[in-house]
Motif scaffolding. Structure first.
Motif, PDB file in Angstrom:
ATOM      1  N   LEU A  34      63.979   4.314 -27.414  1.00 26.09           N
ATOM      2  CA  LEU A  34      64.251   3.785 -26.082  1.00 26.09           C
ATOM      3  C   LEU A  34      63.077   2.954 -25.561  1.00 26.09           C
ATOM      4  N   VAL A  75      69.190  -3.125 -23.862  1.00 28.32           N
ATOM      5  CA  VAL A  75      69.815  -1.858 -24.250  1.00 28.32           C
ATOM      6  C   VAL A  75      70.789  -2.113 -25.409  1.00 28.32           C
ATOM      7  N   MET A 110      75.778   1.064 -25.211  1.00 22.88           N
ATOM      8  CA  MET A 110      75.056   2.237 -24.715  1.00 22.88           C
ATOM      9  C   MET A 110      74.707   2.075 -23.237  1.00 22.88           C
ATOM     10  N   GLN A 136      71.983   3.212 -20.314  1.00 15.56           N
ATOM     11  CA  GLN A 136      70.616   3.707 -20.145  1.00 15.56           C
ATOM     12  C   GLN A 136      70.374   3.925 -18.658  1.00 15.56           C
ATOM     13  N   GLU A 179      67.406   5.037 -15.816  1.00 18.48           N
ATOM     14  CA  GLU A 179      65.971   5.177 -15.587  1.00 18.48           C
ATOM     15  C   GLU A 179      65.742   5.627 -14.144  1.00 18.48           C
ATOM     16  N   TRP A 225      70.555   1.638 -13.604  1.00 19.37           N
ATOM     17  CA  TRP A 225      71.601   1.851 -14.602  1.00 19.37           C
ATOM     18  C   TRP A 225      71.737   0.578 -15.426  1.00 19.37           C
ATOM     19  N   LYS A 226      71.774   0.713 -16.756  1.00 21.61           N
ATOM     20  CA  LYS A 226      71.889  -0.453 -17.628  1.00 21.61           C
ATOM     21  C   LYS A 226      72.956  -0.193 -18.698  1.00 21.61           C
ATOM     22  N   TYR A 227      73.685  -1.255 -19.038  1.00 19.77           N
ATOM     23  CA  TYR A 227      74.697  -1.148 -20.095  1.00 19.77           C
ATOM     24  C   TYR A 227      74.558  -2.339 -21.035  1.00 19.77           C
ATOM     25  N   GLU A 240      72.596  -7.455 -21.101  1.00 22.80           N
ATOM     26  CA  GLU A 240      72.866  -6.159 -20.490  1.00 22.80           C
ATOM     27  C   GLU A 240      73.208  -6.337 -19.019  1.00 22.80           C
ATOM     28  N   ASN A 295      66.047   8.843 -27.487  1.00 20.45           N
ATOM     29  CA  ASN A 295      66.917   8.531 -26.366  1.00 20.45           C
ATOM     30  C   ASN A 295      66.507   9.232 -25.070  1.00 20.45           C
ATOM     31  N   SER A 337      63.898   8.881 -18.175  1.00 25.98           N
ATOM     32  CA  SER A 337      64.800   7.848 -18.668  1.00 25.98           C
ATOM     33  C   SER A 337      65.550   8.384 -19.885  1.00 25.98           C
ATOM     34  N   ARG A 376      69.355   7.518 -22.535  1.00 31.09           N
ATOM     35  CA  ARG A 376      70.498   6.682 -22.837  1.00 31.09           C
ATOM     36  C   ARG A 376      71.542   7.471 -23.630  1.00 31.09           C
TER      37      ARG A 376
END
Length: 245
Positions: free
Chosen positions: A22, A36, A40, A42, A44, A66-68, A75, A217, A242, A244
């Motif tokens: 990560l 990312v 997935m 992620q 943080e 929030w991340k995708y 992302e 992760n 953090s 994921r």
């Protein structure tokens, strides 16, 4: 049933950890150019105490990014932050405006060309607690760059600008950080960063901290900052988690 679900989660963690380790945008102020992995999520989380001056303090409880990963180059991002602000006479709590945005990879590292990504967000004026609503859309952007100096040492820096949502005047941003891997799991950094309002005095800060990769992760971090100039926040202390999936 609960024990069965717990067993599945615990069994899944080592399987997930076979992915590339990560890389998070925290704990420093320098955002990473890393994207990312595709498919997935992620998350943080940062819990921060900031002493603004002798009379005012701010707590983030927490700030969550929030991340995708849409694909290897792109992302989607969402930022939600709940704060508690205190001074000698009163305190205020609530959600700051929600920010939505994206990160896109521009270049891979090659020779003197750094690994580079572009990040953009926009703050939504009315999607906030009543005492934290802003008047206008609040855009912000950064170019985030990174050089690998050795196997253990890296150099990262950001350049960008943000708008507070109350006027058309931008605040320019710079960051400069060095990251060093103490072990395979334990990392450290020191950083210089600052904010340069168009019509006001710039403030400059120094911070440093540590990250610990529990598995590929899941990561925790610890950091602290001091203000270099008189108009900068006196200091802050932050703890982060953090992960994921």
């Amino acid at each position: 049933m609960k024990s069965k679900i717990l067993s599945i989660i615990l069994f899944s963690i080592p399987c997930l950890s076979q992915n590339k380790p990560l890389e998070a945008d925290r704990p420093d102020q320098t955002e990473t150019p890393a994207i990312v992995p595709k498919g997935m999520f992620q998350v943080e989380n940062g819990f921060t105490f900031r002493k603004n001056d002798v009379k005012r303090s701010t707590f983030s409880l927490p700030s969550t990014l929030w991340k995708y990963g849409v694909n290897e180059n792109f992302e989607m991002r969402l930022i939600i932050e709940f704060v508690l602000e205190k001074n000698e006479l009163e305190k205020s709590t609530g959600f700051l405006p929600i920010f939505i945005g994206f990160k896109v990879k521009l270049t891979n590292e090659k020779g003197i060309v750094p690994k580079t990504s572009f990040i953009a967000h926009i703050g939504l004026p009315k999607v906030a607690s009543s005492n934290y609503k802003i008047d206008y859309l609040a855009p912000e952007f950064r170019f985030t760059m990174q050089h690998s100096l050795t196997e253990k040492l890296s150099l990262g820096y950001n350049l960008g600008a943000e708008w507070a949502g109350f006027s058309a005047e931008p605040t320019f941003i710079y960051t400069l950080t060095t990251g060093y891997s103490l072990t395979e799991k334990l990392g450290s950094y020191i950083e210089l960063f600052g904010f340069l309002p168009q019509n006001s005095t710039a403030n400059h800060n120094f911070d440093g901290g540590f990250t610990y990769l529990i598995n590929n992760n899941f990561m925790v971090d610890l950091s602290s900052s001091i203000g270099i100039t008189n108009n900068a926040p006196k200091h802050y202390f932050a703890l982060g988690i953090s992960f994921r999936i």
